[in-house]
Every structure is written in C-alpha cells, then in structure tokens.
Design an enzyme around this catalytic site. Structure first.
Site, mmCIF file in Angstrom:
data_model
loop_
_atom_site.group_PDB
_atom_site.id
_atom_site.type_symbol
_atom_site.label_atom_id
_atom_site.label_comp_id
_atom_site.label_asym_id
_atom_site.label_seq_id
_atom_site.Cartn_x
_atom_site.Cartn_y
_atom_site.Cartn_z
ATOM 1 N N SER A 97 -5.521 5.077 5.226
ATOM 2 C CA SER A 97 -4.499 4.174 5.731
ATOM 3 C C SER A 97 -4.569 4.171 7.247
ATOM 4 O O SER A 97 -4.972 5.156 7.870
ATOM 5 C CB SER A 97 -3.118 4.666 5.288
ATOM 6 O OG SER A 97 -2.098 4.049 6.029
ATOM 7 N N CYS A 149 0.622 -8.161 5.091
ATOM 8 C CA CYS A 149 0.246 -6.764 4.917
ATOM 9 C C CYS A 149 -1.169 -6.564 4.377
ATOM 10 O O CYS A 149 -1.619 -7.298 3.507
ATOM 11 C CB CYS A 149 1.245 -6.073 4.000
ATOM 12 S SG CYS A 149 2.882 -5.912 4.762
ATOM 13 N N ASP A 150 -1.827 -5.580 4.931
ATOM 14 C CA ASP A 150 -3.059 -4.964 4.465
ATOM 15 C C ASP A 150 -4.110 -5.940 3.936
ATOM 16 O O ASP A 150 -4.714 -6.669 4.692
ATOM 17 C CB ASP A 150 -2.726 -3.863 3.449
ATOM 18 C CG ASP A 150 -1.958 -2.741 4.128
ATOM 19 O OD1 ASP A 150 -2.588 -1.947 4.823
ATOM 20 O OD2 ASP A 150 -0.713 -2.680 4.013
ATOM 21 N N LYS A 151 -4.309 -6.026 2.609
ATOM 22 C CA LYS A 151 -5.423 -6.823 2.065
ATOM 23 C C LYS A 151 -5.125 -8.310 2.049
ATOM 24 O O LYS A 151 -6.009 -9.135 1.892
ATOM 25 C CB LYS A 151 -5.756 -6.364 0.629
ATOM 26 C CG LYS A 151 -5.850 -4.865 0.473
ATOM 27 C CD LYS A 151 -6.705 -4.238 1.541
ATOM 28 C CE LYS A 151 -6.408 -2.779 1.770
ATOM 29 N NZ LYS A 151 -5.050 -2.397 2.051
ATOM 30 N N GLU A 165 -6.954 4.628 -0.525
ATOM 31 C CA GLU A 165 -6.595 5.221 0.755
ATOM 32 C C GLU A 165 -6.143 6.668 0.545
ATOM 33 O O GLU A 165 -5.549 6.982 -0.481
ATOM 34 C CB GLU A 165 -5.456 4.436 1.423
ATOM 35 C CG GLU A 165 -5.895 3.092 1.959
ATOM 36 C CD GLU A 165 -4.790 2.372 2.714
ATOM 37 O OE1 GLU A 165 -5.119 1.435 3.446
ATOM 38 O OE2 GLU A 165 -3.609 2.755 2.573
ATOM 39 N N CYS A 168 4.688 -2.244 8.479
ATOM 40 C CA CYS A 168 5.065 -0.939 9.046
ATOM 41 C C CYS A 168 4.688 -0.843 10.517
ATOM 42 O O CYS A 168 3.645 -1.311 10.945
ATOM 43 C CB CYS A 168 4.446 0.181 8.237
ATOM 44 S SG CYS A 168 5.032 0.217 6.527
ATOM 45 N N ASP A 210 0.817 -1.210 0.000
ATOM 46 C CA ASP A 210 0.000 0.000 0.000
ATOM 47 C C ASP A 210 0.853 1.264 0.000
ATOM 48 O O ASP A 210 0.469 2.280 -0.582
ATOM 49 C CB ASP A 210 -0.925 0.010 1.216
ATOM 50 C CG ASP A 210 -2.190 -0.799 0.969
ATOM 51 O OD1 ASP A 210 -2.151 -1.688 0.097
ATOM 52 O OD2 ASP A 210 -3.206 -0.545 1.636
#
Length: 558
Positions: A468, A119-121, A442, A191, A78
């Site tokens: 985000s 991460c994320d998705k 985002e 992160c 992202d």
C-alpha cells in the site's frame, strides 16, 4: 459527431425511441453526447461524495451545450479489503474497470467522456480505458480526505494500521486504539497521505488528463465542486477541438509523470500502473527508465507516511503545479506537452509558486538528491524489485540479515505479531505475486505491524506482492520474476543471508550460483490457490509486475 451513429438517420429511429424512453428530448439529442463515468458507491470512503461530483459535472456539460449521460464503474476499498481474501480482488479490478468502460463507451457511441474516479485501481483503470477508447476525455477525481487529529498531531489511515502493531507489542492501550479508530479518518475522500489513490490522482494532473487541483483539492472543499463543473464545461472544448487522450498521454507526458513520481515520493503502486496505462496508449515504459529518471530528479515532498505533511498541506503549498515549477527550474520536465486545459503544461503552471518550503522543498534544498522510488536488481530480483526510498529510515538503506521465509501473508503476520521476528531479520513473503496470489495483494498489515512494534529501523520485508502507499520502511515489493513462475525468490531458504543496498539499487541473497541452480532444478510449481471464477482467468492471463501486471493472451492465442 460520433454519436450520430445512434441518433441520426432513418435506420436510427429505433435508437431514438429508446432515447425517448430514457426521457431525453430532441433538443438534447442534437448535442454532443458525453459519457460521465461515475465511480460512486457506498463502500469506499473516497467515493461516497462522487454523486455530488457527478451532478456538478452533468451541470457543467449541460451549461456548455452537451448531453450528459451517466454510467457506472466499480471500485474496491483497499483498506476494507486489506489482510484477507478481499485483497486478491483489488488489483484485478483495474482491468475489469478498463474493460467495462471500453464496452460502455464503444457500445453507445459517446462523443466524449468525463471520468470520475478516486481510489487506487479505479484511477489507473479509467486511464487505461481512456487511452484505449481514445475519444476526448477529461478526469476529475473525488479528492483527498482531510487528516485526522490525535494529541495535537495530524494522523491518517497508516497511523491506524500501525496502531494495531503497537497494541500487539504492548505499546498502546485498547482505549487509545479506539480513539484512533474514531479520529484518523474524519471525512470522505481518498486517504489523506501520499498513498496510491492520491499518487495516481496527482499523476493524472501531471500527465495532463486532469485540471489544476485534481490531485490535491480536499474532497470536502467546495472548490472540488467548482472543479467538477469546469471539467464538465472543458470536455465540450476538447470535443470541439478533437483533443484525445493519446494526443496528451505521449511518451513525453509519461516521462513527466515519472519525474513527478520521484519528486512527490508517490506510492510504489505507480510502478505497476504507469506501465499499464502507457501500454494502452501505445507507449513502452520500461522500468529500467525509472532509475535513470530518479538519478536526476530530487525528492521534494515527504507526505505521510514518509513524513508529517498531508494532501491538504500540499494543496495549500501550491499543489502539483508548484512542484512542477520547482522541477522546471532545472529543466527536468517537458513543458510543451498538451493537456486537457487545451493549453500546454508550460502555460498551465505559469505563476504557480511554492508557498510553503516546509511542504514542498525548493529544488536547491531537496530531501534527497534522487527520487522517492528506486528499482532494485540482483539475484533475488533479476527483473525488478521496487522500494519507496523516501519512506525508508537512513539506517535501513543498507541492511544485511537472515531470511525469514513465508509462503503467504497470513503466516508472516502471525510470526510478526507473535514476536517471532527479531531485529536484523529480513521477512520474505512469496507466492503473492500477480499469478501466485493470484491478484498481488498489498502487504500493509505486515509492514504496519513491523512499524507499530518499533522494528522498522531493524527489519526489512521483501515480497513478490506489493505494498500500500501507506506502507513505510525497507519494504521491497514487485520482486520479478515472481515465485509462482519459478523466480529466484522461490529458491530462498530460511536463514539465507540477504543483502539490501538501496542506494546502489542492489538486492541479493548470499548463495552461490551453483546452489541456486541446484535449488531451481528441484523446484516444482505450486498448485493454483484459486481454480474458478475471475481470479482463475486473471491468473492465466496476467504478466509479471515489472511489465505492469498487464493482461496478455498466451502465445498460442496471439
């Protein structure tokens, strides 16, 4: 065994010949076949260590008597996708990941699965697949990044984006920006703040689909390798006992996740992902529930970007189980739910104490008496608007000001960095929702620019897009219905006075119902921004943000 369908019997002789071609022995074929879904790639910092996690899982599976078989899942970074067309391709991969994993798992007859996201998705996509496939499954993530250090203070990726805004405002030199560039992301891993990736990995642990430490052990710690080996061994126990994802991901487990979401101060993206995962598990998770959970759940953690602590600090303070034990003091969780440990959550968290009250506030002394996320409603957002309340400055909990209206993120960023947004303004970015974007980008660039320019104490941002987990300030996203389907956010005009009251869960534009009706009658749908490829198909099938942006066939095809 489920895998007997591809390994046992006369008619499976051709299948066995293909296993021979892969180098598998007869001794291996007699064992349960465990699919290891590895999200390793060389473009996402949170995934660059997943090859080591994968090898550790394979070893654990083999040690416990299984046949490990690796296949891949994709993932978008992202951060690298931020601020350009690439961000349209972030959320949409959640469904690609779920669909492709379902295809691989069902096509090859695996007896169990070990999911390795970070991460994320990638995390919610694999949780959706786990619920859909429903064979014994366990998760082990790649772990969070360590924080960077600049001028004696810990920093993270959100600091980097805000530094860009500070440069634009003349508050930071290019030399200092270069130092940030070198130091804020010092290791591999997701992160280092309570951003979306870490939020989802922590909630995976909370739901019961990951072992202790899944959400918090740093990526570079050897404890992460040991955790991966234990996950590989544990999947064999889950297969033997036939404990499946839908036995774990129950309504009670999702309610626990919502409560922990509020206590931890997670990313607003969890309000997209939890309903989507629950949907796959056959659980209805209406966002109306979120405020009721928030009203009774105190916010105990202020990790970056809401505060000065990071994932490594949460890990040292006792991790997710220590936070759960704080909530358990007031009976805010159902601890009798099953988990991938083979034990109940009550058994899991026994003896896990909070060792640092500066990182995990005791429940008697929370940051806030209510949760870190709030769902707002009003004539701008008849369905929902989502805000990370724990990352909003006290003076912005109530705010009123003129609308500065933009129909895409790029125009808003140009206005912010060009000095055209002044204290008191409310920036409205629309036509960035799941359908309108398409892909619901985002908005970290505009929120970071606002914060970096020192406007986060006087300027709010409202969008039908999303934020985000690194965003902070009065940033209200997921406004539903979105502009692309004629939601009221499409009817706001430049200069309209908008009223925000986060404590009262209110979001309104001070325009009469009659005037809004007149504007609605004159409104016309925009031409789609994308008319080919995957995004075009996604836009045709995606539902609104308040339903988790799930994909659904049109009524004519149901």
């Amino acid at each position: 065994m489920k895998s007997d369908s591809v390994k046992v019997g006369v008619s499976q002789a051709p299948h066995r010949s293909l296993f021979n071609a892969l180098g598998y022995t007869e001794e291996e074929r007699r064992r349960p076949m465990i699919g290891i879904v590895s999200s390793y790639n060389e473009i996402v910092p949170g995934h660059m260590n997943l090859d080591k996690i994968t090898e550790a899982v394979k070893l654990g599976v083999a040690m416990a008597g299984g046949m490990p078989v690796v296949f891949p899942a994709i993932a978008v970074c992202d951060g690298i996708a931020m601020g350009h067309i690439g961000m349209k391709y972030s959320l949409v991969t959640r469904d690609l990941i779920a669909d492709s994993t379902e295809c691989m798992a069902k096509a090859h007859g695996f007896d169990g699965l070990v999911m390795i996201p970070n991460c994320d998705k990638n995390v919610p996509g694999l949780l959706m697949a786990a619920a859909r496939v429903n064979v014994p499954t366990i998760f082990v993530s790649g772990g969070p990044m360590l924080a960077g250090h600049i001028d004696g203070k810990k920093r993270s990726l959100s600091s980097m984006f805000e530094a860009v805004g500070a440069v634009a405002a003349g508050k930071m030199t290019m030399e200092k920006l270069a130092e940030y560039e070198e130091k804020v992301c010092p290791t591999c891993g997701s992160c280092s703040g309570m951003y979306t990736a870490n939020s989802m990995n922590c909630l995976t642990e909370t739901i019961g689909m990951g072992l202790q430490g899944n959400g918090t052990i740093p990526a570079v710690y050897s404890a992460r390798i040991r955790l991966a080996k234990h996950a590989g061994m544990k999947i064999m126990e889950l297969v033997e006992k036939n404990i499946r994802p839908r036995d774990i991901m129950t309504e009670k487990a999702f309610m626990n996740a919502l409560a922990m979401d509020m206590a931890l101060g997670c990313s607003t993206n969890t309000m997209l992902h939890l309903p989507a995962i629950a949907h796959e598990a056959g659980v209805e998770l209406n966002m109306e529930i979120a405020n009721r959970v928030s009203d009774r759940t105190p916010n105990l953690c202020h990790l970056a970007p809401a505060g000065p602590t990071y994932m490594e600090d949460l890990n040292e303070a006792g991790g997710i189980y220590a936070v759960m034990n704080e909530l358990a003091k007031k009976d805010l969780l159902d601890l009798d739910v099953m988990t991938v440990s083979g034990k109940t959550m009550r058994e899991n968290i026994e003896g896990c104490v909070n060792t640092d009250p500066s990182v995990i506030r005791p429940i008697e002394d929370p940051y806030m008496p209510n949760g870190g996320i709030a769902v707002l409603k009003g004539n701008i957002a008849p369905d929902t608007g989502i805000v990370k309340r724990s990352a909003v400055l006290p003076e912005m909990m109530r705010h009123e000001g003129p609308a500065r209206v933009f129909d895409c993120e790029e125009d808003a960023i140009a206005a912010i960095t060009g000095g055209k947004i002044v204290p008191g303004d409310i920036v409205v970015i629309r036509y960035e929702g799941p359908k309108g974007g398409p892909g619901m980008r985002e908005m970290l660039n505009p929120t970071s620019a606002i914060a970096g320019m020192g406007l986060d104490s006087s300027v709010a941002l409202i969008t039908d897009g999303r934020f985000s987990g690194a965003s902070r300030g009065a940033s209200i996203g997921h406004v539903s219905p979105e502009a692309a389907v004629g939601g009221p956010i499409a009817l706001i005009e430049e200069g309209d006075i908008i009223s925000i009251d986060i404590n009262a869960n209110k979001l309104d534009v001070k325009v009469s119902d009659e005037e809004l009706a007149r504007r609605k009658a004159a409104w016309k749908p925009r031409k789609p921004r994308v008319t080919e490829g995957y995004l075009n198909r996604y836009a045709a099938l995606v539902t609104s943000a308040n339903r988790g942006a799930i994909l659904e066939l049109p009524e004519s095809m149901q």
